[in-house]
Design a protein around this motif. Structure first.
Motif, PDB file in Angstrom:
ATOM      1  N   ALA A  20       0.823  -1.209   0.000  1.00 39.14           N
ATOM      2  CA  ALA A  20       0.000   0.000   0.000  1.00 39.14           C
ATOM      3  C   ALA A  20       0.859   1.262   0.000  1.00 39.14           C
ATOM      4  O   ALA A  20       0.498   2.270  -0.627  1.00 39.14           O
ATOM      5  N   LEU A  21       1.992   1.214   0.695  1.00 39.66           N
ATOM      6  CA  LEU A  21       2.862   2.385   0.767  1.00 39.66           C
ATOM      7  C   LEU A  21       3.616   2.615  -0.533  1.00 39.66           C
ATOM      8  O   LEU A  21       3.906   3.759  -0.893  1.00 39.66           O
ATOM      9  N   LEU A  22       3.963   1.535  -1.234  1.00 40.45           N
ATOM     10  CA  LEU A  22       4.697   1.651  -2.499  1.00 40.45           C
ATOM     11  C   LEU A  22       3.954   0.838  -3.564  1.00 40.45           C
ATOM     12  O   LEU A  22       4.367  -0.247  -3.948  1.00 40.45           O
ATOM     13  N   PRO A  23       2.832   1.364  -4.063  1.00 34.23           N
ATOM     14  CA  PRO A  23       1.985   0.598  -4.993  1.00 34.23           C
ATOM     15  C   PRO A  23       2.648   0.285  -6.326  1.00 34.23           C
ATOM     16  O   PRO A  23       2.200  -0.621  -7.036  1.00 34.23           O
ATOM     17  N   SER A  24       3.717   1.009  -6.675  1.00 35.54           N
ATOM     18  CA  SER A  24       4.406   0.721  -7.936  1.00 35.54           C
ATOM     19  C   SER A  24       5.252  -0.544  -7.860  1.00 35.54           C
ATOM     20  O   SER A  24       5.712  -1.051  -8.888  1.00 35.54           O
ATOM     21  N   ALA A  25       5.461  -1.064  -6.645  1.00 34.24           N
ATOM     22  CA  ALA A  25       6.253  -2.286  -6.481  1.00 34.24           C
ATOM     23  C   ALA A  25       5.428  -3.497  -6.880  1.00 34.24           C
ATOM     24  O   ALA A  25       4.204  -3.503  -6.758  1.00 34.24           O
ATOM     25  N   ASP A  26       6.123  -4.525  -7.359  1.00 34.73           N
ATOM     26  CA  ASP A  26       5.437  -5.782  -7.667  1.00 34.73           C
ATOM     27  C   ASP A  26       5.541  -6.728  -6.474  1.00 34.73           C
ATOM     28  O   ASP A  26       4.554  -7.026  -5.810  1.00 34.73           O
ATOM     29  N   THR A  27       6.752  -7.169  -6.194  1.00 38.14           N
ATOM     30  CA  THR A  27       7.013  -7.990  -5.022  1.00 38.14           C
ATOM     31  C   THR A  27       8.246  -7.436  -4.316  1.00 38.14           C
ATOM     32  O   THR A  27       8.960  -6.587  -4.867  1.00 38.14           O
ATOM     33  N   PHE A  28       8.490  -7.898  -3.104  1.00 37.55           N
ATOM     34  CA  PHE A  28       9.606  -7.393  -2.311  1.00 37.55           C
ATOM     35  C   PHE A  28      10.548  -8.517  -1.908  1.00 37.55           C
ATOM     36  O   PHE A  28      10.131  -9.652  -1.716  1.00 37.55           O
ATOM     37  N   THR A  29      11.828  -8.149  -1.759  1.00 40.72           N
ATOM     38  CA  THR A  29      12.835  -9.064  -1.244  1.00 40.72           C
ATOM     39  C   THR A  29      13.453  -8.470   0.004  1.00 40.72           C
ATOM     40  O   THR A  29      13.821  -7.284   0.021  1.00 40.72           O
ATOM     41  N   ASP A  30      13.554  -9.279   1.046  1.00 41.53           N
ATOM     42  CA  ASP A  30      14.166  -8.844   2.296  1.00 41.53           C
ATOM     43  C   ASP A  30      15.659  -8.650   2.066  1.00 41.53           C
ATOM     44  O   ASP A  30      16.368  -9.593   1.736  1.00 41.53           O
ATOM     45  N   GLY A  31      16.123  -7.412   2.239  1.00 38.35           N
ATOM     46  CA  GLY A  31      17.537  -7.136   1.974  1.00 38.35           C
ATOM     47  C   GLY A  31      18.252  -6.450   3.103  1.00 38.35           C
ATOM     48  O   GLY A  31      19.270  -5.795   2.891  1.00 38.35           O
ATOM     49  N   GLY A  32      17.759  -6.579   4.327  1.00 33.26           N
ATOM     50  CA  GLY A  32      18.329  -5.810   5.427  1.00 33.26           C
ATOM     51  C   GLY A  32      19.309  -6.529   6.306  1.00 33.26           C
ATOM     52  O   GLY A  32      19.715  -5.999   7.350  1.00 33.26           O
ATOM     53  N   ASN A  48      11.088  -4.909  -8.742  1.00 31.53           N
ATOM     54  CA  ASN A  48      11.103  -4.206 -10.024  1.00 31.53           C
ATOM     55  C   ASN A  48      11.867  -2.888  -9.951  1.00 31.53           C
ATOM     56  O   ASN A  48      11.735  -2.025 -10.826  1.00 31.53           O
ATOM     57  N   ASP A  49      12.669  -2.713  -8.874  1.00 33.76           N
ATOM     58  CA  ASP A  49      13.525  -1.533  -8.682  1.00 33.76           C
ATOM     59  C   ASP A  49      12.745  -0.225  -8.544  1.00 33.76           C
ATOM     60  O   ASP A  49      13.271   0.847  -8.845  1.00 33.76           O
ATOM     61  N   SER A  50      11.504  -0.311  -8.089  1.00 34.65           N
ATOM     62  CA  SER A  50      10.717   0.912  -7.924  1.00 34.65           C
ATOM     63  C   SER A  50      10.936   1.580  -6.566  1.00 34.65           C
ATOM     64  O   SER A  50      10.395   2.654  -6.322  1.00 34.65           O
TER      65      SER A  50
END
Length: 222
Positions: A20-32, A48-50
């Motif tokens: 919801a916060l970054l609607p341009s994203a498709d999926t996320f990868t945990d990178g922390g 998708n690098d958005s």
């Protein structure tokens, strides 16, 4: 038996909030995993690098004040969402209000102070915790995205001059006035006759440009 169910629900809720916060994203990868920024509890990069969505927290009046901060591909804050916390009912909980949260949208990924935002009247500690949590997310984003910049004091005068000369006149002035003179945005607004919010965004973009050119070695072409 119920613990895995609760963890699953929390993960599902967190994923929905990130989307919801970054609607341009498709999926996320945990990178922390390798980010040492104090207060940061999760870093997710859009596949998708958005952009990124980073969760951070800082101590308030009643405990930790956690927040999710979404950064878009332009390096500005897309949106923020303060999560459940133990701040004082009423005033302290206003960090979760739309009026307070919405002011951060469009801000560049640059550390800010309480004087730069509309704080919550009567809730200074909660406002300070909210700002500290967002600043922690900003620091983590800059490290992850590689836009933290370079220590200008490490450059020779000739290298610095050559790098700055590649920028537009206003951008060059903002870098000098912010980094070398330490002027705040209110002072810059008076000097340049432009809104402080505009100059904040312009400075952030100029800093990214300069960092990229320094990284590419363009400042050695004196």
């Amino acid at each position: 038996v119920t613990a895995p169910i609760h963890r699953g629900k929390r993960r599902k809720t967190a994923n929905a909030t990130r989307q919801a916060l970054l609607p341009s994203a498709d999926t996320f990868t945990d990178g922390g995993a390798g980010n040492p920024t104090e207060g940061v509890t999760a870093i997710y990069k859009a596949d998708n690098d958005s952009g990124y969505v980073i969760t951070a927290q800082a101590k308030g009046y009643g405990g930790e004040v956690p927040v999710m901060v979404a950064f878009n591909a332009e390096g500005t804050i897309e949106a923020v969402q303060f999560l459940d916390n133990d701040e004082t009912p009423g005033l302290g909980q206003k960090v979760k209000s739309e009026a307070f949260q919405s002011q951060f949208s469009g801000m560049p990924a640059e550390e800010f102070g309480l004087s730069d935002i509309d704080t919550i009247t009567g809730a200074t500690i909660s406002s300070g915790a909210a700002a500290s949590a967002i600043n922690a997310a900003i620091a983590a984003y800059n490290q992850e995205a590689g836009v933290a910049g370079e220590d200008l004091s490490a450059l020779s005068p000739e290298e610095l001059r050559a790098a700055l000369n590649t920028l537009a006149p206003l951008d060059r002035a903002l870098i000098l006035e912010r980094v070398l003179d330490g002027l705040d945005y209110a002072a810059l607004a008076r000097i340049h006759g432009r809104p402080a919010a505009y100059l904040r965004t312009r400075y952030h973009r100029a800093k990214k440009q300069l960092a990229q050119r320094l990284k590419e070695g363009e400042h050695y072409e004196v």
